[in-house]
Motif scaffolding. Structure first.
Motif, PDB file in Angstrom:
ATOM      1  N   SER A 261       0.839  -1.330  -0.196  1.00 39.21           N
ATOM      2  CA  SER A 261       0.055   0.080   0.020  1.00 39.21           C
ATOM      3  C   SER A 261       0.930   1.390  -0.003  1.00 39.21           C
ATOM      4  O   SER A 261       2.104   1.276   0.575  1.00 39.21           O
TER       5      SER A 261
ATOM      6  N   THR B 185      -1.334  -0.552  -6.664  1.00 40.02           N
ATOM      7  CA  THR B 185      -0.298  -0.504  -7.852  1.00 40.02           C
ATOM      8  C   THR B 185       0.042   1.142  -7.647  1.00 40.02           C
ATOM      9  O   THR B 185      -0.838   2.069  -7.825  1.00 40.02           O
TER      10      THR B 185
ATOM     11  N   THR C 264      -1.560   0.364 -17.120  1.00 42.06           N
ATOM     12  CA  THR C 264      -1.096  -0.539 -16.219  1.00 42.06           C
ATOM     13  C   THR C 264      -1.957  -0.940 -15.108  1.00 42.06           C
ATOM     14  O   THR C 264      -1.623  -1.058 -13.956  1.00 42.06           O
TER      15      THR C 264
ATOM     16  N   GLY D 151      -5.092   2.815   1.379  1.00 48.44           N
ATOM     17  CA  GLY D 151      -6.211   2.173   0.998  1.00 48.44           C
ATOM     18  C   GLY D 151      -6.157   0.825   1.223  1.00 48.44           C
ATOM     19  O   GLY D 151      -7.023  -0.008   1.728  1.00 48.44           O
TER      20      GLY D 151
HETATM   21  C1  LIG Z   1       1.079   8.094  -8.204  1.00 47.74           C
HETATM   22  C2  LIG Z   1       0.155   6.815  -8.608  1.00 47.74           C
HETATM   23  C3  LIG Z   1       0.147   5.908  -9.613  1.00 47.74           C
HETATM   24  C4  LIG Z   1      -0.643   4.883  -9.774  1.00 47.74           C
HETATM   25  N1  LIG Z   1      -0.213   4.105 -10.779  1.00 47.74           N
HETATM   26  C5  LIG Z   1      -1.352   3.049 -11.089  1.00 47.74           C
HETATM   27  C6  LIG Z   1      -1.137   2.156 -12.182  1.00 47.74           C
HETATM   28  O1  LIG Z   1       0.046   1.871 -12.773  1.00 47.74           O
HETATM   29  N2  LIG Z   1      -1.993   1.070 -12.410  1.00 47.74           N
HETATM   30  C7  LIG Z   1      -3.291   1.146 -11.440  1.00 47.74           C
HETATM   31  O2  LIG Z   1      -3.974   0.210 -11.738  1.00 47.74           O
HETATM   32  N3  LIG Z   1      -3.414   1.833 -10.197  1.00 47.74           N
HETATM   33  C8  LIG Z   1      -2.597   3.027 -10.304  1.00 47.74           C
HETATM   34  N4  LIG Z   1      -2.874   3.983  -9.215  1.00 47.74           N
HETATM   35  C9  LIG Z   1      -4.072   3.893  -8.708  1.00 47.74           C
HETATM   36  C10 LIG Z   1      -3.841   3.151  -7.288  1.00 47.74           C
HETATM   37  O3  LIG Z   1      -3.359   1.754  -7.104  1.00 47.74           O
HETATM   38  C11 LIG Z   1      -5.062   3.301  -6.514  1.00 47.74           C
HETATM   39  O4  LIG Z   1      -5.693   4.448  -6.419  1.00 47.74           O
HETATM   40  C12 LIG Z   1      -5.165   2.325  -5.160  1.00 47.74           C
HETATM   41  O5  LIG Z   1      -6.496   2.403  -4.626  1.00 47.74           O
HETATM   42  C13 LIG Z   1      -4.303   3.061  -4.126  1.00 47.74           C
HETATM   43  O6  LIG Z   1      -4.325   2.365  -2.905  1.00 47.74           O
HETATM   44  P1  LIG Z   1      -3.157   2.562  -1.523  1.00 47.74           P
HETATM   45  O7  LIG Z   1      -4.015   3.765  -0.980  1.00 47.74           O
HETATM   46  O8  LIG Z   1      -3.288   1.275  -0.837  1.00 47.74           O
HETATM   47  O9  LIG Z   1      -1.992   2.891  -2.182  1.00 47.74           O
HETATM   48  C14 LIG Z   1      -1.717   5.001  -8.856  1.00 47.74           C
HETATM   49  C15 LIG Z   1      -1.888   5.971  -8.239  1.00 47.74           C
HETATM   50  C16 LIG Z   1      -1.028   7.026  -7.891  1.00 47.74           C
HETATM   51  C17 LIG Z   1      -1.547   8.016  -6.854  1.00 47.74           C
END
Ligand SMILES: Cc1cc2nc3c(=O)[nH]c(=O)nc-3n(C[C@H](O)[C@H](O)[C@H](O)COP(=O)(O)O)c2cc1C
Length: 148
Positions: A10, A58, A99, A14
């Protein structure tokens, strides 16, 4: 009832939150669960789970979150065989990225390479469709883990 290693990736919390909710759910179902927020391969191997459950978001362009990357690389280098054991992956992502759920895909491929058996097809949760990923993840988990 199963021994479950819950392995989290994470960036913004989230997937971490989903994992904490999953921990409460699965413990309540009677499973023996260890939550790994900064996963270390030796800790997981010592625990000896029959199911590796990965919940990861991701980042970047299909990249694995920093807290999970050392674990991923360690598994890749040391290749501990999961023969006879199961795994499941819940991938949080955003379908506006090409991706989509790339980190989950990488984890899934690696766990297949080390001969794990996939409990159920990877669950992809799209941030474009749901603001509360736990509302998708928890019913899925409840259903998939009822019989193990
Ligand atoms: C800088 C950034 C890069 C991201 N890159 C991807 C990606 O390559 N592929 C994808 O499916 N989601 C991507 N996301 C979306 C996150 O994976 C998604 O919002 C996720 O729910 C965040 O979970 P977390 O709060 O545990 O990090 C990205 C989000 C951010 C802010």
């Amino acid at each position: 009832m199963a021994k479950i290693a819950l392995i989290v990736g994470s960036v913004y919390g989230g997937a971490q939150y989903v994992a904490e909710q999953a921990q409460a759910l699965l413990t309540g179902m009677g499973h023996e669960l260890m939550l790994y927020e900064e996963p270390v391969l030796d800790d997981v191997l010592t625990f000896g789970p029959q199911l590796w459950l990965v919940i990861t978001s991701t980042t970047g362009q299909g990249d694995i979150p920093d807290n999970l990357l050392p674990f991923y690389l360690d598994v890749k280098n040391r290749f501990p065989l999961l023969t006879g054991k199961q795994f499941a992956v819940i991938a949080l992502g955003d379908s506006s990225y090409e991706t989509f759920c790339g980190a989950g895909e990488q984890l899934r491929e690696l766990l297949l390479e080390i001969q794990g058996t996939e409990l159920a097809p990877m669950l992809r949760i799209d941030a474009c469709e749901t603001l509360e990923p736990e509302n998708v993840a928890l019913p899925w988990l409840e259903q998939q883990l009822r019989e193990i």
